[in-house]
Write a protein that holds these residues in place. Structure first.
Motif, PDB file in Angstrom:
ATOM      1  N   UNK A  35       0.980  -0.896  -0.101  1.00  0.00           N
ATOM      2  CA  UNK A  35      -0.036  -0.291  -0.262  1.00  0.00           C
ATOM      3  C   UNK A  35       0.688   1.424   0.116  1.00  0.00           C
ATOM      4  N   UNK A  36       0.729   1.800  -0.901  1.00  0.00           N
ATOM      5  CA  UNK A  36       1.774   3.002  -0.978  1.00  0.00           C
ATOM      6  C   UNK A  36       0.420   4.832  -1.540  1.00  0.00           C
ATOM      7  N   UNK A  37       0.904   5.373  -0.093  1.00  0.00           N
ATOM      8  CA  UNK A  37       0.485   6.928  -0.501  1.00  0.00           C
ATOM      9  C   UNK A  37      -0.988   6.670   0.146  1.00  0.00           C
ATOM     10  N   UNK A  38      -0.996   5.888   1.087  1.00  0.00           N
ATOM     11  CA  UNK A  38      -2.454   5.590   1.245  1.00  0.00           C
ATOM     12  C   UNK A  38      -3.098   4.582   0.792  1.00  0.00           C
ATOM     13  N   UNK A  39      -4.146   4.310   1.566  1.00  0.00           N
ATOM     14  CA  UNK A  39      -4.987   2.962   1.476  1.00  0.00           C
ATOM     15  C   UNK A  39      -5.478   2.600   0.185  1.00  0.00           C
ATOM     16  N   UNK A  40      -6.130   4.102  -0.291  1.00  0.00           N
ATOM     17  CA  UNK A  40      -6.419   3.582  -1.682  1.00  0.00           C
ATOM     18  C   UNK A  40      -5.363   3.170  -2.603  1.00  0.00           C
ATOM     19  N   UNK A  41      -4.598   2.715  -2.394  1.00  0.00           N
ATOM     20  CA  UNK A  41      -3.458   3.144  -3.765  1.00  0.00           C
ATOM     21  C   UNK A  41      -3.291   1.402  -3.446  1.00  0.00           C
ATOM     22  N   UNK A  42      -3.087   0.618  -3.924  1.00  0.00           N
ATOM     23  CA  UNK A  42      -2.730  -1.168  -3.297  1.00  0.00           C
ATOM     24  C   UNK A  42      -2.192  -1.947  -4.672  1.00  0.00           C
ATOM     25  N   UNK A  43      -0.848  -2.109  -4.859  1.00  0.00           N
ATOM     26  CA  UNK A  43      -0.570  -3.068  -5.158  1.00  0.00           C
ATOM     27  C   UNK A  43       0.310  -4.450  -5.076  1.00  0.00           C
ATOM     28  N   UNK A  44      -0.488  -5.379  -6.007  1.00  0.00           N
ATOM     29  CA  UNK A  44      -0.469  -6.762  -5.227  1.00  0.00           C
ATOM     30  C   UNK A  44       1.379  -7.484  -6.289  1.00  0.00           C
ATOM     31  N   UNK A  45       1.725  -7.758  -5.526  1.00  0.00           N
ATOM     32  CA  UNK A  45       3.008  -8.024  -5.524  1.00  0.00           C
ATOM     33  C   UNK A  45       3.452  -9.594  -5.198  1.00  0.00           C
ATOM     34  N   UNK A  46       3.768 -11.028  -5.004  1.00  0.00           N
ATOM     35  CA  UNK A  46       3.828 -11.679  -4.853  1.00  0.00           C
ATOM     36  C   UNK A  46       4.950 -11.950  -3.619  1.00  0.00           C
ATOM     37  N   UNK A  47       4.421 -12.769  -2.689  1.00  0.00           N
ATOM     38  CA  UNK A  47       4.690 -12.588  -0.968  1.00  0.00           C
ATOM     39  C   UNK A  47       5.939 -12.596  -1.200  1.00  0.00           C
ATOM     40  N   UNK A  48       6.778 -13.377  -2.300  1.00  0.00           N
ATOM     41  CA  UNK A  48       8.924 -14.324  -1.802  1.00  0.00           C
ATOM     42  C   UNK A  48       9.151 -12.798  -2.229  1.00  0.00           C
ATOM     43  N   UNK A  49       8.156 -12.264  -3.486  1.00  0.00           N
ATOM     44  CA  UNK A  49       8.857 -10.909  -4.419  1.00  0.00           C
ATOM     45  C   UNK A  49       8.615  -9.850  -3.114  1.00  0.00           C
ATOM     46  N   UNK A  50       7.793  -9.764  -2.419  1.00  0.00           N
ATOM     47  CA  UNK A  50       7.689  -8.657  -1.671  1.00  0.00           C
ATOM     48  C   UNK A  50       8.539  -8.498   0.104  1.00  0.00           C
ATOM     49  N   UNK A  51       8.978  -9.696  -0.249  1.00  0.00           N
ATOM     50  CA  UNK A  51       9.957  -9.395   1.149  1.00  0.00           C
ATOM     51  C   UNK A  51      10.931  -9.353   0.363  1.00  0.00           C
ATOM     52  N   UNK A  52      11.513  -9.430  -0.323  1.00  0.00           N
ATOM     53  CA  UNK A  52      12.721  -9.067  -0.504  1.00  0.00           C
ATOM     54  C   UNK A  52      12.583  -7.808  -0.966  1.00  0.00           C
ATOM     55  N   UNK A  53      11.880  -7.053  -1.724  1.00  0.00           N
ATOM     56  CA  UNK A  53      11.420  -5.892  -2.332  1.00  0.00           C
ATOM     57  C   UNK A  53      11.598  -4.943  -0.796  1.00  0.00           C
ATOM     58  N   UNK A  54      11.115  -5.353   0.172  1.00  0.00           N
ATOM     59  CA  UNK A  54      10.626  -5.428   1.563  1.00  0.00           C
ATOM     60  C   UNK A  54      11.811  -4.692   1.797  1.00  0.00           C
ATOM     61  N   UNK A  55      12.879  -5.298   1.937  1.00  0.00           N
ATOM     62  CA  UNK A  55      14.210  -5.321   2.838  1.00  0.00           C
ATOM     63  C   UNK A  55      14.474  -4.161   1.902  1.00  0.00           C
ATOM     64  N   UNK A  56      15.243  -3.998   0.261  1.00  0.00           N
ATOM     65  CA  UNK A  56      15.800  -3.071  -0.381  1.00  0.00           C
ATOM     66  C   UNK A  56      14.922  -1.531   0.026  1.00  0.00           C
ATOM     67  N   UNK A  57      14.288  -1.654  -0.033  1.00  0.00           N
ATOM     68  CA  UNK A  57      13.045   0.218   0.261  1.00  0.00           C
ATOM     69  C   UNK A  57      13.773   0.323   1.625  1.00  0.00           C
TER      70      UNK A  57
END
Length: 110
Positions: A5-27
């Motif tokens: 969720x980016x910029x508020x609850x209305x902007x939901x970006x679906x990303x596969x869990x494994x990819x999201x976990x890796x992206x979260x670390x970098x972000x």
């Protein structure tokens, strides 16, 4: 399938869990340093063709939601690949994980 969720609850970006976990670390690493950057990804096959990019800034609300309650085991190589793209002028490009074609313990030395 996780959601960023980016910029508020209305902007939901679906990303596969494994990819999201890796992206979260970098972000999280970039934001801890107070750095702004872009994140880009290709649209899913069931979405209209194309890609999207968002500008990530420390002052913009961001939340990661995972479907799987257990944290993913991270791939150092994938985190490094995403981090290297984060430090480029093009920003993070969410790319699929490149699996090693020769798993550990199955090479000629095994």
């Amino acid at each position: 399938m996780g959601t960023m969720f980016y910029g508020g609850e209305m902007t939901a970006i679906p990303i596969e869990d494994r990819a999201l976990a890796h992206l979260k670390v970098v972000i999280a690493t970039k934001l801890r340093r107070g750095e702004s950057f872009t994140v880009s990804w290709r649209h899913a096959d069931d979405d209209p063709r194309g890609r999207s990019t968002i500008w990530v800034h420390p002052s913009i609300p961001l939340r990661f939601v995972f479907d799987d309650p257990e944290p993913a085991v991270l791939s150092r190589a994938w985190v490094e690949e995403l981090a290297n793209s984060a430090n480029s002028s093009g920003g993070i490009m969410l790319v699929p994980e490149q699996l090693d074609p020769t798993p550990a313990g199955s090479g000629p030395e095994a």
